[in-house]
Motif scaffolding. Structure first.
Motif, mmCIF file in Angstrom:
data_model
loop_
_atom_site.group_PDB
_atom_site.id
_atom_site.type_symbol
_atom_site.label_atom_id
_atom_site.label_comp_id
_atom_site.label_asym_id
_atom_site.label_seq_id
_atom_site.Cartn_x
_atom_site.Cartn_y
_atom_site.Cartn_z
ATOM 1 N N ILE A 291 0.740 -1.119 -0.027
ATOM 2 C CA ILE A 291 -0.111 -0.004 -0.061
ATOM 3 C C ILE A 291 0.814 1.327 -0.275
ATOM 4 O O ILE A 291 0.453 2.346 -0.693
ATOM 5 N N GLU A 292 2.072 1.147 0.570
ATOM 6 C CA GLU A 292 2.884 2.349 0.705
ATOM 7 C C GLU A 292 3.831 2.425 -0.579
ATOM 8 O O GLU A 292 4.451 3.606 -0.884
ATOM 9 N N GLY A 293 3.937 1.538 -1.353
ATOM 10 C CA GLY A 293 4.864 1.424 -2.711
ATOM 11 C C GLY A 293 4.217 1.415 -3.760
ATOM 12 O O GLY A 293 3.334 2.495 -4.206
ATOM 13 N N ALA A 294 3.735 0.674 -4.436
ATOM 14 C CA ALA A 294 3.031 0.423 -5.648
ATOM 15 C C ALA A 294 1.492 0.715 -5.456
ATOM 16 O O ALA A 294 0.786 1.543 -6.323
ATOM 17 N N GLY A 295 0.794 0.475 -4.454
ATOM 18 C CA GLY A 295 -0.438 1.066 -4.028
ATOM 19 C C GLY A 295 -0.608 2.443 -3.995
ATOM 20 O O GLY A 295 -1.552 2.918 -4.613
ATOM 21 N N ARG A 296 0.386 3.265 -3.540
ATOM 22 C CA ARG A 296 0.372 4.467 -3.675
ATOM 23 C C ARG A 296 0.413 5.285 -5.067
ATOM 24 O O ARG A 296 -0.128 6.055 -5.552
ATOM 25 N N ILE A 297 1.091 4.444 -5.807
ATOM 26 C CA ILE A 297 1.230 4.759 -7.201
ATOM 27 C C ILE A 297 -0.067 4.372 -8.125
ATOM 28 O O ILE A 297 -0.318 5.564 -8.768
ATOM 29 N N TRP A 298 -0.790 3.309 -7.753
ATOM 30 C CA TRP A 298 -2.031 3.069 -8.440
ATOM 31 C C TRP A 298 -2.946 3.967 -8.020
ATOM 32 O O TRP A 298 -3.777 4.519 -8.698
ATOM 33 N N TYR A 299 -2.790 4.695 -6.616
ATOM 34 C CA TYR A 299 -3.922 5.569 -6.127
ATOM 35 C C TYR A 299 -3.636 6.750 -6.729
ATOM 36 O O TYR A 299 -4.512 7.558 -7.379
ATOM 37 N N ASP A 300 -2.376 7.394 -6.766
ATOM 38 C CA ASP A 300 -2.088 8.633 -7.356
ATOM 39 C C ASP A 300 -2.579 8.699 -8.793
ATOM 40 O O ASP A 300 -2.990 9.559 -9.417
ATOM 41 N N ALA A 301 -2.299 7.562 -9.631
ATOM 42 C CA ALA A 301 -2.827 7.442 -11.153
ATOM 43 C C ALA A 301 -4.298 7.419 -10.906
ATOM 44 O O ALA A 301 -4.945 8.202 -11.868
ATOM 45 N N LEU A 302 -5.046 6.878 -10.119
ATOM 46 C CA LEU A 302 -6.519 6.696 -10.108
ATOM 47 C C LEU A 302 -7.114 8.422 -9.997
ATOM 48 O O LEU A 302 -8.385 8.711 -10.485
ATOM 49 N N VAL A 303 -6.341 9.028 -9.062
ATOM 50 C CA VAL A 303 -7.134 10.389 -8.589
ATOM 51 C C VAL A 303 -6.333 11.518 -9.483
ATOM 52 O O VAL A 303 -6.631 12.600 -9.421
ATOM 53 N N GLY A 304 -5.390 11.365 -10.200
ATOM 54 C CA GLY A 304 -4.442 12.276 -11.046
ATOM 55 C C GLY A 304 -5.222 12.958 -12.197
ATOM 56 O O GLY A 304 -4.589 14.069 -12.624
ATOM 57 N N GLY A 305 -6.208 12.278 -12.692
ATOM 58 C CA GLY A 305 -7.101 13.157 -13.860
ATOM 59 C C GLY A 305 -6.444 12.648 -15.056
ATOM 60 O O GLY A 305 -7.297 13.193 -16.244
ATOM 61 N N ASP A 306 -5.573 11.847 -15.209
ATOM 62 C CA ASP A 306 -5.247 11.161 -16.503
ATOM 63 C C ASP A 306 -6.101 9.926 -16.897
ATOM 64 O O ASP A 306 -5.759 9.468 -17.984
ATOM 65 N N VAL A 307 -6.787 9.468 -15.991
ATOM 66 C CA VAL A 307 -7.552 8.216 -16.151
ATOM 67 C C VAL A 307 -8.967 8.518 -16.396
ATOM 68 O O VAL A 307 -9.362 8.818 -15.548
ATOM 69 N N THR A 308 -9.325 8.351 -17.641
ATOM 70 C CA THR A 308 -10.682 8.759 -18.129
ATOM 71 C C THR A 308 -11.547 7.431 -17.654
ATOM 72 O O THR A 308 -11.167 6.432 -17.446
ATOM 73 N N ALA A 309 -12.904 7.763 -17.650
ATOM 74 C CA ALA A 309 -13.937 6.740 -17.233
ATOM 75 C C ALA A 309 -13.917 5.633 -18.147
ATOM 76 O O ALA A 309 -14.321 4.439 -17.832
ATOM 77 N N ASP A 310 -13.441 5.828 -19.438
ATOM 78 C CA ASP A 310 -13.393 4.750 -20.320
ATOM 79 C C ASP A 310 -12.126 4.170 -20.739
ATOM 80 O O ASP A 310 -11.748 3.491 -21.613
ATOM 81 N N ALA A 311 -11.366 4.532 -19.766
ATOM 82 C CA ALA A 311 -9.651 4.121 -19.967
ATOM 83 C C ALA A 311 -9.406 2.492 -20.208
ATOM 84 O O ALA A 311 -10.312 1.628 -19.679
ATOM 85 N N ASP A 312 -8.706 2.272 -21.210
ATOM 86 C CA ASP A 312 -8.288 0.890 -21.264
ATOM 87 C C ASP A 312 -6.900 0.906 -20.526
ATOM 88 O O ASP A 312 -6.458 1.528 -19.847
ATOM 89 N N PHE A 313 -6.355 -0.504 -20.711
ATOM 90 C CA PHE A 313 -5.283 -1.015 -19.840
ATOM 91 C C PHE A 313 -4.502 0.032 -20.253
ATOM 92 O O PHE A 313 -3.429 0.324 -19.373
ATOM 93 N N ALA A 314 -3.896 0.377 -21.488
ATOM 94 C CA ALA A 314 -2.782 1.015 -21.966
ATOM 95 C C ALA A 314 -2.706 2.483 -21.349
ATOM 96 O O ALA A 314 -1.665 2.914 -20.813
ATOM 97 N N THR A 315 -3.906 2.961 -21.185
ATOM 98 C CA THR A 315 -4.043 4.305 -20.693
ATOM 99 C C THR A 315 -3.795 4.277 -19.306
ATOM 100 O O THR A 315 -3.232 5.047 -18.737
ATOM 101 N N PHE A 316 -4.343 3.427 -18.272
ATOM 102 C CA PHE A 316 -4.083 3.072 -17.158
ATOM 103 C C PHE A 316 -2.316 3.090 -16.963
ATOM 104 O O PHE A 316 -1.931 3.537 -15.817
ATOM 105 N N ALA A 317 -1.927 2.144 -17.654
ATOM 106 C CA ALA A 317 -0.396 1.789 -17.360
ATOM 107 C C ALA A 317 0.423 3.194 -17.642
ATOM 108 O O ALA A 317 1.212 3.371 -16.936
ATOM 109 N N ALA A 318 -0.202 3.876 -18.605
ATOM 110 C CA ALA A 318 0.672 5.125 -18.666
ATOM 111 C C ALA A 318 0.650 6.248 -17.545
ATOM 112 O O ALA A 318 1.630 6.859 -17.408
ATOM 113 N N ALA A 319 -0.645 5.999 -16.957
ATOM 114 C CA ALA A 319 -0.754 6.978 -15.952
ATOM 115 C C ALA A 319 0.056 6.652 -14.741
ATOM 116 O O ALA A 319 0.548 7.318 -13.946
#
Length: 446
Positions: A291-319
């Motif tokens: 949760i403190e390592g990769a979990g924080r990265i995934w969370y920051d991507a989720l709330v960062g504004g680059d992940v759209t509602a219809d995001a595909d895997f590649a979009t989320f990976a880039a975020a």
């Protein structure tokens, strides 16, 4: 006849493995960790926070109130309040498991991710247990976290594994952040993010680093008679169970094996194994507590504004790579190892046609991510009321209808009458007639 669809059309083969009992040493350790968590946090009443801006992480956890309701084996929500923040144990196992689980989940999001409840504004959390009769599911419906007791034959109560509760709460977090549409790749990401934080909570309670975690989701959800370690394995998608009745775990862990289907909202529970494996690889590579390592990265991507509602895997990976900082290379490599970046999966194939005079009912999805089907002849003299039920359900007048907003982990029903296009109806939109028809055909003795 009722049968389990194990999706054998996918191009990988899951070899049999020596099944382990559900309640093993890891399960016992987690139960002990939950008891310790309850003792650590105490049962005293929480005091209200004075302001969001200067609240500590512990203060944020204290601010999010919760109430566990008892549906009394009905499907009426939310049910009767059974236990709320600061109240002592009730003696009802499901109620008390839900209470301990939501406290631990709220604490993790507050103390590590500085998130104040699922909406980040201190929203009270409403939970319901004892939902339905022998109900094999758990879901987030936009308002409630809902848990069935299981049928006691295949499934235990859905409050038993604490990661099930964290998974459903995380669906609420996704709804209030990126709002990932629950269909196809964005839906698989929705499922995966929920598994990510569920596994992070389990490891946090056990005091494990990412390298030490078992990465099992829903350990303890199956009864001991089922040959299963858990419902899903993030480290090895497709290996969590292999049972004569359920079949083999159909999850996939690489884009080469991406499942194209109209069931389960486009295979959200099957294809979530791909981003699940990417997270597990990234978490171990980043090191430390997940949760403190990769979990924080995934969370920051989720709330960062680059992940759209219809995001595909590649979009989320880039975020995730964009917010990973010094860990960008290992995160990029984790996604590459599951084939994201060079394959995206194509559109789902057109549904197969059913011969005229037949009725096919399919129930897919749910937290367990399985597909159950039944098919009957509308002219079968042994089933004189089925045609009337079809008319009552209004299916003859529908052709390919579907709801644009499926809900996380709720069942999806597909009705196909004759050679007409399939009609897909999410569980929360079933009419009484459609529900009766589905129950009639899909029940074990139907």
């Amino acid at each position: 006849m009722t049968s389990w669809d194990t999706h054998t059309g996918r191009c990988t083969f899951i070899p049999p493995w020596l099944a382990e009992r559900v309640d093993g040493p890891e399960r016992a350790a987690l139960d002990e960790a939950l008891r310790a968590e309850r003792a650590r946090r105490g049962l005293e009443a929480r005091s209200a926070r004075t302001s969001t801006s200067d609240a500590t992480a512990e203060g944020l956890a204290a601010a999010a109130a919760w109430t566990v309701h008892d549906a009394g084996s009905t499907t009426s929500l939310p049910g009767t309040p059974a236990r709320s923040t600061g109240e002592p144990e009730t003696g009802d196992v499901a109620v008390d498991e839900a209470a301990v689980g939501i406290e631990a989940t709220l604490a993790m999001f507050a103390e590590v991710l500085e998130r104040d409840s699922h909406d980040d504004a201190g929203a009270p959390v409403s939970l319901t247990v004892h939902y339905g009769s022998d109900y094999n599911n758990a879901f987030w419906d936009g308002t409630q976290l809902v848990f069935g007791d299981g049928d006691g034959r295949i499934f235990e109560r859905f409050t038993k594994p604490v990661d099930v509760l964290a998974h459903e709460f995380s669906h609420a977090v996704v709804e209030h952040t990126a709002g990932l549409v629950y269909r196809d790749q964005s839906g698989a990401l929705n499922e995966s993010v929920a598994d990510v934080f569920a596994s992070c909570l389990k490891q946090r309670l056990l005091g494990q680093d990412a390298a030490d975690g078992d990465w099992l989701i829903g350990e303890g959800i199956f009864t001991p008679s089922i040959r299963a370690r858990a419902l899903r394995d993030m480290a090895a998608p497709g290996t969590a169970y292999d049972d004569p009745e359920l079949g083999a775990d159909p999850q996939v862990g690489h884009m080469d094996d991406y499942v194209e289907t109209t069931a389960d909202n486009g295979g959200v529970h099957l294809n979530s194994g791909i981003p699940n494996k990417a997270f597990q690889l990234a978490a171990v590579a980043v090191g430390g507590r997940a949760i403190e390592g990769a979990g924080r990265i995934w969370y920051d991507a989720l709330v960062g504004g680059d992940v759209t509602a219809d995001a595909d895997f590649a979009t989320f990976a880039a975020a995730t790579v964009a917010v990973a900082g010094e860990h960008a290379d290992v995160v990029r490599q984790a996604w590459a190892q599951v084939g994201v970046g060079r394959a995206t999966g194509s559109a789902a194939p057109a549904p197969q046609q059913v011969p005229t005079g037949r009725l096919r009912v399919e129930r897919s999805g749910g937290f367990i991510g399985r597909t159950e089907t039944a098919e009957v002849d509308l002219d079968d003299p042994a089933l004189p009321d089925v045609r009337a039920l079809v008319e009552q359900a209004g299916l003859a007048a529908l052709d390919g209808s579907s709801d644009p907003t499926p809900r996380p982990d709720m069942f999806l029903y597909t009705f196909t009458v004759g050679d007409r296009a399939p009609v897909r109806v999410p569980e929360h939109l079933l009419t009484a007639g459609q529900a009766e028809l589905a129950h009639r055909l899909l029940r074990p003795d139907g």
